[in-house]
Design a protein around this motif. Sequence first.
Motif, mmCIF file in Angstrom:
data_model
loop_
_atom_site.group_PDB
_atom_site.id
_atom_site.type_symbol
_atom_site.label_atom_id
_atom_site.label_comp_id
_atom_site.label_asym_id
_atom_site.label_seq_id
_atom_site.Cartn_x
_atom_site.Cartn_y
_atom_site.Cartn_z
ATOM 1 N N PHE A 284 0.845 -1.187 0.000
ATOM 2 C CA PHE A 284 0.000 0.000 0.000
ATOM 3 C C PHE A 284 0.883 1.241 0.000
ATOM 4 N N ASP A 285 0.577 2.147 -0.870
ATOM 5 C CA ASP A 285 1.300 3.414 -0.972
ATOM 6 C C ASP A 285 0.264 4.510 -1.242
ATOM 7 N N PRO A 286 -0.522 4.870 -0.200
ATOM 8 C CA PRO A 286 -1.586 5.844 -0.417
ATOM 9 C C PRO A 286 -1.033 7.240 -0.678
ATOM 10 N N ILE A 287 -1.874 8.069 -1.255
ATOM 11 C CA ILE A 287 -1.488 9.449 -1.535
ATOM 12 C C ILE A 287 -1.202 10.171 -0.223
ATOM 13 N N ASP A 288 -0.242 11.071 -0.256
ATOM 14 C CA ASP A 288 0.120 11.859 0.923
ATOM 15 C C ASP A 288 -0.831 13.044 1.025
ATOM 16 N N ASP A 289 -1.793 12.960 1.946
ATOM 17 C CA ASP A 289 -2.806 14.010 2.034
ATOM 18 C C ASP A 289 -2.279 15.316 2.613
ATOM 19 N N SER A 290 -1.058 15.316 3.112
ATOM 20 C CA SER A 290 -0.485 16.580 3.594
ATOM 21 C C SER A 290 -0.099 17.490 2.423
ATOM 22 N N LEU A 291 -0.096 16.943 1.205
ATOM 23 C CA LEU A 291 0.266 17.727 0.026
ATOM 24 C C LEU A 291 -0.941 18.335 -0.683
ATOM 25 N N PHE A 292 -2.154 18.062 -0.185
ATOM 26 C CA PHE A 292 -3.344 18.638 -0.797
ATOM 27 C C PHE A 292 -3.304 20.157 -0.657
ATOM 28 N N THR A 293 -3.860 20.840 -1.653
ATOM 29 C CA THR A 293 -3.869 22.298 -1.620
ATOM 30 C C THR A 293 -5.291 22.826 -1.723
ATOM 31 N N ASP A 294 -5.451 24.059 -1.304
ATOM 32 C CA ASP A 294 -6.732 24.748 -1.330
ATOM 33 C C ASP A 294 -6.992 25.246 -2.751
ATOM 34 N N PRO A 295 -8.158 24.933 -3.344
ATOM 35 C CA PRO A 295 -8.406 25.358 -4.728
ATOM 36 C C PRO A 295 -8.528 26.875 -4.887
ATOM 37 N N THR A 296 -8.735 27.599 -3.796
ATOM 38 C CA THR A 296 -8.833 29.058 -3.892
ATOM 39 C C THR A 296 -7.464 29.713 -3.911
ATOM 40 N N GLY A 297 -6.422 28.921 -3.666
ATOM 41 C CA GLY A 297 -5.068 29.469 -3.644
ATOM 42 C C GLY A 297 -4.662 30.015 -2.291
ATOM 43 N N ALA A 298 -5.548 29.912 -1.306
ATOM 44 C CA ALA A 298 -5.196 30.392 0.030
ATOM 45 C C ALA A 298 -4.043 29.553 0.572
ATOM 46 N N GLY A 299 -3.087 30.215 1.163
ATOM 47 C CA GLY A 299 -1.922 29.521 1.704
ATOM 48 C C GLY A 299 -2.190 28.949 3.081
ATOM 49 N N ILE A 300 -1.170 28.370 3.648
ATOM 50 C CA ILE A 300 -1.280 27.839 5.002
ATOM 51 C C ILE A 300 -1.276 28.986 6.001
ATOM 52 N N LEU A 301 -1.488 28.685 7.225
ATOM 53 C CA LEU A 301 -1.521 29.707 8.261
ATOM 54 C C LEU A 301 -0.188 30.431 8.350
ATOM 55 N N SER A 302 -0.226 31.622 8.906
ATOM 56 C CA SER A 302 1.003 32.408 9.058
ATOM 57 C C SER A 302 1.947 31.702 10.028
ATOM 58 N N PRO A 303 3.203 32.165 10.126
ATOM 59 C CA PRO A 303 4.162 31.517 11.027
ATOM 60 C C PRO A 303 3.626 31.445 12.456
ATOM 61 N N LEU A 304 3.932 30.360 13.106
ATOM 62 C CA LEU A 304 3.424 30.134 14.459
ATOM 63 C C LEU A 304 4.301 30.827 15.494
ATOM 64 N N ALA A 305 3.657 31.325 16.537
ATOM 65 C CA ALA A 305 4.398 31.969 17.618
ATOM 66 C C ALA A 305 4.852 30.942 18.648
ATOM 67 N N LYS A 306 4.098 29.861 18.791
ATOM 68 C CA LYS A 306 4.434 28.854 19.792
ATOM 69 C C LYS A 306 4.001 27.488 19.288
ATOM 70 N N THR A 307 4.807 26.483 19.513
ATOM 71 C CA THR A 307 4.481 25.115 19.139
ATOM 72 C C THR A 307 4.230 24.308 20.395
ATOM 73 N N ILE A 308 3.118 23.609 20.426
ATOM 74 C CA ILE A 308 2.798 22.722 21.552
ATOM 75 C C ILE A 308 2.808 21.305 21.002
ATOM 76 N N THR A 309 3.620 20.464 21.580
ATOM 77 C CA THR A 309 3.724 19.084 21.122
ATOM 78 C C THR A 309 2.872 18.196 22.006
ATOM 79 N N LEU A 310 2.008 17.421 21.383
ATOM 80 C CA LEU A 310 1.179 16.454 22.088
ATOM 81 C C LEU A 310 1.508 15.094 21.511
#
Length: 190
Positions: A124-150
């Motif tokens: 099995f080699d499913p598509i990598d869904d982290s590479l999907f893009t928004d059809p409106t061209g909107a980018g990802i969120l702005s840079p993060l100020a803090k990262t919380i790891t769970l």
Amino acid sequence: LLNEGGSSKLSLDKGKTYRFRLINFSAFAACMINFNSHPMKIIMQDGSYITETEASQVRLDAAQRYDVLISIADNSASNYPFLFALDVNPDFHNPFLGWNYNKTGYLVTDPSKSTTAVDVVHVFDPIDDSLFTDPTGAGILSPLAKTITLDFAFCFDNYSIPRACFNGHPYVPQLVPSLYSAATTGEDND
């Protein structure tokens, strides 16, 4: 269950495109879906439109949804098997419970032809869904100020009871929900 436990034979007309909504309504297990003979055009993920992306395999985690388009060629000459396969990782604590991990369905374009072929997937080699893009061209969120790891993992508590663990600590749900406590403790809730 495939097709809510109904027929796994989906009657389709040649020369048409069909929209399938794939939903994993499990509480835990992931599912792999393989349409070996027909590529899927993924148009939605979890209720949001994405830029149309072609794939032959997808992985659906618990409660995840995909909307895909599948086209049946005018010159289709047979019926086509497709495979739904549960994650081969059974419940981490219990022995194998006898579930059928694989279910073959069929895209039926000619009811007079056989529906006994199986869709065998060696890797099995499913598509990598982290590479999907928004059809409106909107980018990802702005840079993060803090990262919380769970960190989520499975472990056993001090009594050898299997638990979900967050950051190395077993999660044990409280006996009384917080809102009930807040509503019933009155002045003692300060």
